[in-house]
Write an enzyme that holds these catalytic residues in place. Sequence first.
Site, PDB file in Angstrom:
ATOM      1  N   ILE A  93       0.883  -1.163   0.000  1.00 41.15           N
ATOM      2  CA  ILE A  93       0.000   0.000   0.000  1.00 41.15           C
ATOM      3  C   ILE A  93       0.920   1.212   0.000  1.00 41.15           C
ATOM      4  O   ILE A  93       1.854   1.299   0.801  1.00 41.15           O
ATOM      5  CB  ILE A  93      -0.947  -0.009   1.219  1.00 41.15           C
ATOM      6  N   SER A  94       0.701   2.132  -0.920  1.00 39.60           N
ATOM      7  CA  SER A  94       1.622   3.253  -1.099  1.00 39.60           C
ATOM      8  C   SER A  94       1.625   4.189   0.104  1.00 39.60           C
ATOM      9  O   SER A  94       0.644   4.289   0.853  1.00 39.60           O
ATOM     10  CB  SER A  94       1.257   4.048  -2.355  1.00 39.60           C
ATOM     11  N   GLN A  95       2.731   4.894   0.264  1.00 35.31           N
ATOM     12  CA  GLN A  95       2.886   5.954   1.255  1.00 35.31           C
ATOM     13  C   GLN A  95       1.721   6.953   1.111  1.00 35.31           C
ATOM     14  O   GLN A  95       1.321   7.291   0.002  1.00 35.31           O
ATOM     15  CB  GLN A  95       4.224   6.627   0.971  1.00 35.31           C
TER      16      GLN A  95
END
Length: 217
Positions: free
Chosen positions: A60-62
Amino acid sequence: MDYSIARRLMVEQQVIRRGVSDPLVVDAMMRVPRHLFVEEALWSQAYSDFPLPIGEKQTISQPFMVAFMTESLCLHGGEKVLEIGTGSGYQAAVLSQIVSRVYTVERLPGLARRARRILDSVGCRNVNIKLTDGTFGWEEESPFDGIVVTAGSPQIPHHYLEQLAVGGRLVIPVGNRGSQVLKRVVRTGVEKFSEEDLLDCRFVPLVGKYGWHEEGD
């Protein structure tokens, strides 16, 4: 842990402080419960300033990157957007707060099923998920006002350009497996496109016919 407070601090310190100011994006980031998109063991880290694993070598992206990519689409509300790489479903959930319809493509069945369950549980009814090779896009539902790609590609797959509406924007990381440049492409005419570099980034590889091959293949 009070997740609503953690979410507010995330938005204030990681999103707004770094220059994301679009009120539609800020409001969407405030509303989506990010912790529900990761395993419960990681809930305490969900609002921290880094990506988190979601299984199957995906992340899950920043939070900042999700907000920045969403803002880079220059949305006004009511659009139809394509996401390549459903992953946890978090980016699709953020988009769903802004646009009329989100179409998102995932190649891994386990992630697609999990994302569908979570999106339904948080009330994201305007998100459609398709299990397929994401490098083909989603031709049947094109054209799209925006396309966001959440994996790094060696080049821009031609299907994305073809499926972009005139005036639409494509946001995609392009580079090698280890690092990329986030690019924005605007379709300025039927056969005309403009391109700009936004920032350096690092995403998992975009695997598919017009992206990377699986490592070991």
